[in-house]
Motif scaffolding. Structure first.
Motif, PDB file in Angstrom:
ATOM      1  N   LEU A  17       0.829  -1.206   0.000  1.00  0.00           N
ATOM      2  CA  LEU A  17       0.000   0.000   0.000  1.00  0.00           C
ATOM      3  C   LEU A  17       0.864   1.256   0.000  1.00  0.00           C
ATOM      4  CD1 LEU A  17      -2.753  -1.118   2.541  1.00  0.00           C
ATOM      5  CD2 LEU A  17      -3.090  -0.657   0.103  1.00  0.00           C
ATOM      6  N   ALA A  18       1.949   1.215   0.773  1.00  0.00           N
ATOM      7  CA  ALA A  18       2.853   2.366   0.807  1.00  0.00           C
ATOM      8  C   ALA A  18       3.506   2.591  -0.554  1.00  0.00           C
ATOM      9  CB  ALA A  18       3.935   2.146   1.873  1.00  0.00           C
ATOM     10  N   ALA A  19       3.927   1.508  -1.195  1.00  0.00           N
ATOM     11  CA  ALA A  19       4.579   1.627  -2.500  1.00  0.00           C
ATOM     12  C   ALA A  19       3.579   1.967  -3.595  1.00  0.00           C
ATOM     13  CB  ALA A  19       5.305   0.326  -2.840  1.00  0.00           C
ATOM     14  N   GLY A  20       2.413   1.304  -3.561  1.00  0.00           N
ATOM     15  CA  GLY A  20       1.432   1.489  -4.618  1.00  0.00           C
ATOM     16  C   GLY A  20       0.739   2.841  -4.582  1.00  0.00           C
ATOM     17  N   LEU A  21       0.382   3.306  -3.393  1.00  0.00           N
ATOM     18  CA  LEU A  21      -0.354   4.561  -3.277  1.00  0.00           C
ATOM     19  C   LEU A  21       0.560   5.777  -3.199  1.00  0.00           C
ATOM     20  CD1 LEU A  21      -3.134   3.498  -0.717  1.00  0.00           C
ATOM     21  CD2 LEU A  21      -3.267   3.563  -3.215  1.00  0.00           C
ATOM     22  N   PHE A  22       1.798   5.574  -2.750  1.00  0.00           N
ATOM     23  CA  PHE A  22       2.679   6.725  -2.540  1.00  0.00           C
ATOM     24  C   PHE A  22       4.021   6.581  -3.270  1.00  0.00           C
ATOM     25  CE2 PHE A  22      -0.204   6.582   1.064  1.00  0.00           C
ATOM     26  CZ  PHE A  22      -0.576   7.899   1.225  1.00  0.00           C
ATOM     27  N   GLY A  23       4.763   5.521  -2.979  1.00  0.00           N
ATOM     28  CA  GLY A  23       6.120   5.395  -3.493  1.00  0.00           C
ATOM     29  C   GLY A  23       6.231   5.458  -4.998  1.00  0.00           C
ATOM     30  N   THR A  24       5.596   4.511  -5.689  1.00  0.00           N
ATOM     31  CA  THR A  24       5.708   4.485  -7.142  1.00  0.00           C
ATOM     32  C   THR A  24       4.909   5.598  -7.804  1.00  0.00           C
ATOM     33  OG1 THR A  24       3.963   2.802  -7.143  1.00  0.00           O
ATOM     34  CG2 THR A  24       6.220   2.029  -7.345  1.00  0.00           C
ATOM     35  N   PHE A  25       4.098   6.309  -7.040  1.00  0.00           N
ATOM     36  CA  PHE A  25       3.385   7.474  -7.545  1.00  0.00           C
ATOM     37  C   PHE A  25       4.290   8.714  -7.545  1.00  0.00           C
ATOM     38  CE2 PHE A  25      -0.020  10.818  -7.050  1.00  0.00           C
ATOM     39  CZ  PHE A  25      -0.625  10.590  -8.285  1.00  0.00           C
ATOM     40  N   THR A  26       5.448   8.592  -6.897  1.00  0.00           N
ATOM     41  CA  THR A  26       6.351   9.733  -6.742  1.00  0.00           C
ATOM     42  C   THR A  26       6.784  10.358  -8.067  1.00  0.00           C
ATOM     43  OG1 THR A  26       7.136   8.962  -4.586  1.00  0.00           O
ATOM     44  CG2 THR A  26       8.586  10.466  -5.803  1.00  0.00           C
ATOM     45  N   PRO A  27       7.222   9.585  -9.082  1.00  0.00           N
ATOM     46  CA  PRO A  27       7.591  10.224 -10.354  1.00  0.00           C
ATOM     47  C   PRO A  27       6.433  10.993 -10.986  1.00  0.00           C
ATOM     48  CG  PRO A  27       8.443   7.994 -10.262  1.00  0.00           C
ATOM     49  CD  PRO A  27       7.516   8.141  -9.104  1.00  0.00           C
ATOM     50  N   PHE A  28       5.230  10.391 -10.953  1.00  0.00           N
ATOM     51  CA  PHE A  28       4.041  11.061 -11.496  1.00  0.00           C
ATOM     52  C   PHE A  28       3.725  12.311 -10.692  1.00  0.00           C
ATOM     53  CE2 PHE A  28      -0.399  12.028 -11.998  1.00  0.00           C
ATOM     54  CZ  PHE A  28      -0.702  11.698 -13.323  1.00  0.00           C
ATOM     55  N   ALA A  29       3.700  12.174  -9.355  1.00  0.00           N
ATOM     56  CA  ALA A  29       3.373  13.307  -8.489  1.00  0.00           C
ATOM     57  C   ALA A  29       4.373  14.441  -8.652  1.00  0.00           C
ATOM     58  CB  ALA A  29       3.326  12.854  -7.032  1.00  0.00           C
ATOM     59  N   SER A  30       5.656  14.097  -8.747  1.00  0.00           N
ATOM     60  CA  SER A  30       6.688  15.121  -8.900  1.00  0.00           C
ATOM     61  C   SER A  30       6.541  15.859 -10.226  1.00  0.00           C
ATOM     62  CB  SER A  30       8.076  14.479  -8.802  1.00  0.00           C
ATOM     63  OG  SER A  30       8.269  13.872  -7.539  1.00  0.00           O
ATOM     64  N   THR A  31       6.302  15.102 -11.301  1.00  0.00           N
ATOM     65  CA  THR A  31       6.114  15.719 -12.625  1.00  0.00           C
ATOM     66  C   THR A  31       4.885  16.614 -12.630  1.00  0.00           C
ATOM     67  OG1 THR A  31       7.133  13.782 -13.678  1.00  0.00           O
ATOM     68  CG2 THR A  31       5.819  15.233 -15.092  1.00  0.00           C
ATOM     69  N   TRP A  32       3.807  16.130 -12.026  1.00  0.00           N
ATOM     70  CA  TRP A  32       2.547  16.893 -11.986  1.00  0.00           C
ATOM     71  C   TRP A  32       2.698  18.157 -11.145  1.00  0.00           C
ATOM     72  CZ3 TRP A  32      -0.970  18.473  -8.271  1.00  0.00           C
ATOM     73  CH2 TRP A  32      -2.210  18.914  -8.753  1.00  0.00           C
ATOM     74  N   LEU A  33       3.343  18.054  -9.975  1.00  0.00           N
ATOM     75  CA  LEU A  33       3.515  19.211  -9.092  1.00  0.00           C
ATOM     76  C   LEU A  33       4.331  20.311  -9.778  1.00  0.00           C
ATOM     77  CD1 LEU A  33       4.210  17.479  -5.653  1.00  0.00           C
ATOM     78  CD2 LEU A  33       2.323  19.042  -6.172  1.00  0.00           C
ATOM     79  N   ILE A  34       5.386  19.915 -10.444  1.00  0.00           N
ATOM     80  CA  ILE A  34       6.213  20.902 -11.137  1.00  0.00           C
ATOM     81  C   ILE A  34       5.428  21.559 -12.267  1.00  0.00           C
ATOM     82  CG2 ILE A  34       8.260  21.207 -12.594  1.00  0.00           C
ATOM     83  CD1 ILE A  34       9.581  18.967 -10.932  1.00  0.00           C
ATOM     84  N   ASP A  35       4.652  20.749 -13.003  1.00  0.00           N
ATOM     85  CA  ASP A  35       3.868  21.270 -14.126  1.00  0.00           C
ATOM     86  C   ASP A  35       2.781  22.221 -13.646  1.00  0.00           C
ATOM     87  OD1 ASP A  35       3.084  21.164 -17.019  1.00  0.00           O
ATOM     88  OD2 ASP A  35       1.237  20.347 -16.165  1.00  0.00           O
ATOM     89  N   GLN A  36       2.134  21.911 -12.525  1.00  0.00           N
ATOM     90  CA  GLN A  36       1.015  22.707 -12.041  1.00  0.00           C
ATOM     91  C   GLN A  36       1.457  23.963 -11.287  1.00  0.00           C
ATOM     92  OE1 GLN A  36      -2.421  22.068 -12.602  1.00  0.00           O
ATOM     93  NE2 GLN A  36      -1.454  20.712 -14.101  1.00  0.00           N
ATOM     94  N   THR A  37       2.555  23.865 -10.543  1.00  0.00           N
ATOM     95  CA  THR A  37       2.973  24.990  -9.705  1.00  0.00           C
ATOM     96  C   THR A  37       4.059  25.844 -10.353  1.00  0.00           C
ATOM     97  OG1 THR A  37       4.711  23.719  -8.582  1.00  0.00           O
ATOM     98  CG2 THR A  37       2.480  23.614  -7.648  1.00  0.00           C
TER      99      THR A  37
END
Length: 444
Positions: free
Chosen positions: A383-403
């Motif tokens: 759950l930690a890897a699936g919901l958060f860890g492996t989401f990190t590249p996507f989240a990082s790319t999205w955060l930079i794009d949005q902010t």
């Protein structure tokens, strides 16, 4: 004839061999996961063509994350199998599934060749990898904990994570060599099949599969599992896991800082260095390679220190440091990016990850019930890897794009640190959590 003083005793040889054989599957898992993240821009062009580079990259990282969402499914299904049948047989099954997923991605034709079928096939391969990975880490961690000598459980379990760093090192070395030796998008043709630069390392992963299978087949079952008078049925495992949902959720929260930091400093770092910081591929790869070396070192250090000082103070110290330094460090880096500054920041995160991970693995093994140890451990980490860890590249790319803030991935890491602090305080609030000296058999 007396044994040479330079040769380790037979028991030590046996334990070292067991560590190597049990962790070999982790090498394949992380080797392929890292390759998918590092070659994300190339994979995006091959399977997710788009006029918008960011959109194509998000699609690629989205598939990477969707595969990780299969981790909880694999954790409960394969975890129940391992708790019922045994550690050895279960680890062989997980390796077989991982191998199928790896080969599927390696041989899949590009979008230009077969159209929309290409990204679907890649997704299927990632789903198989995620399903297997859901229990691989838990199964290996439990195996190492059950063969550990008294008072050294954190040190032993830390080698599960250390083995993954060897995979990162090898993958980064191959990528570095290819970037130095190969120019252009392809390196030629063989048998009518285009061998793009990103595909060669995947084939290397396929070639080592038989050797890893050989190592896994020589594993022995753990004495603790053999000593259990009764092994739970699949139904009993599912029921017990459901009853222990609170400790699974807390375990997930503790593990989140490990998974997010790891995927940031390994899988996402090459893309971050190239696409965001505008450094060369060689610079980004060299940083990743050095991070793998320090990760390998800090994991057993963290496990050993927590064996002596306790899990709680180490977890809280590292989570607290991550909370207050993650964003400032990245802000300092992105202001004027250089190879030296990127290396400095990544070394800091490597220290956080290694010490925290080496401690967290031992802590998680200790707090889950013994008779469903693999299932509960795997569920928490999946759950930690699936919901958060492996989401990190996507989240990082999205955060930079949005902010528009290149340091914004620091907020993601800070959230992970907060979850770790809250969960650690909750688990150890009454002083009844297992200690590193308590026999595993006493739990559950």
């Amino acid at each position: 004839m007396s044994q040479s003083s330079s040769s380790p005793p037979p028991q030590l040889k046996s334990r070292i061999g067991a560590i190597l054989r049990s962790t070999s599957g982790n090498f394949l898992e992380q080797f392929d996961f890292f390759l998918f993240g590092f070659y994300a821009p190339y994979i995006a062009k091959a399977f997710f063509p788009s006029q918008d580079e960011t959109a194509a990259l998000l699609n690629t990282f989205g598939v990477f994350w969707l595969g990780a969402l299969m981790r909880p499914v694999g954790a409960i299904v394969l975890g129940a199998y391992i708790d019922r049948i045994g550690r050895r047989k279960g680890l062989i099954v997980t390796l077989a599934i991982m191998a199928i997923g790896t080969v599927t991605i390696a041989v899949c034709p590009t979008y230009a060749s077969i159209g929309v079928a290409a990204p679907i096939i890649v997704l299927v391969g990632r789903l198989l990898q995620g399903f297997s990975a859901g229990v691989e880490l838990g199964g290996v961690s439990v195996y190492l904990a059950e063969i550990a000598t008294p008072g050294n459980r954190g040190f032993y379990t830390s080698f599960q994570s250390s083995s993954q760093q060897v995979a990162i090192f090898v993958a980064a070395t191959i990528g570095f060599a290819l970037n130095e030796l190969v120019t252009g998008d392809t390196i030629g043709f063989l048998g009518g099949i285009e061998f793009a630069k990103w595909r060669i390392p995947f084939f290397v992963g396929c070639l080592i599969i038989p050797f890893i299978f050989f190592l896994r087949r020589t594993l022995e079952e753990t004495p603790e599992f053999l000593a259990m008078k009764k092994h739970p049925s699949t139904t009993e495992v599912f029921r017990s896991a459901a009853l222990n949902w609170k400790i699974i959720v807390l375990g997930m929260m503790v593990a989140v800082l490990t998974t997010t930091t790891f995927y940031f400093v390994t899988v996402y770092t090459p893309t971050f260095g190239r696409n965001v910081l505008k450094l060369t591929s060689q610079d980004a790869l060299l940083v990743t390679l050095l991070v793998a070396v320090t990760n390998f070192f800090w994991n057993p250090v963290g496990g050993a220190v927590s064996d002596r000082l306790g899990r709680k103070p180490v977890l809280l110290t590292i989570a607290g440091l991550s909370l207050v330094t993650a964003y400032p460090a990245l802000h300092w880096l992105v202001a004027e990016p250089t190879f030296g500054k990127m290396l400095t920041v990544e070394m800091m995160f490597s220290f956080y990850f290694g010490v925290y991970s080496g401690t967290m693995l031992g802590a998680l093994v200790e707090v889950v019930p013994a008779h469903v140890r693999t299932t509960c451990f795997s569920m928490a980490f999946a759950l930690a890897a699936g919901l958060f860890g492996t989401f990190t590249p996507f989240a990082s790319t999205w955060l930079i794009d949005q902010t528009g803030d290149k340091a914004s991935p620091g907020f993601w890491l800070m959230c992970a640190a907060i979850l770790g602090i809250v969960a650690t305080l909750a688990i150890y609030r009454d002083g009844k959590a297992a200690t590193s000296q308590q026999p595993l058999a006493a739990r559950g």
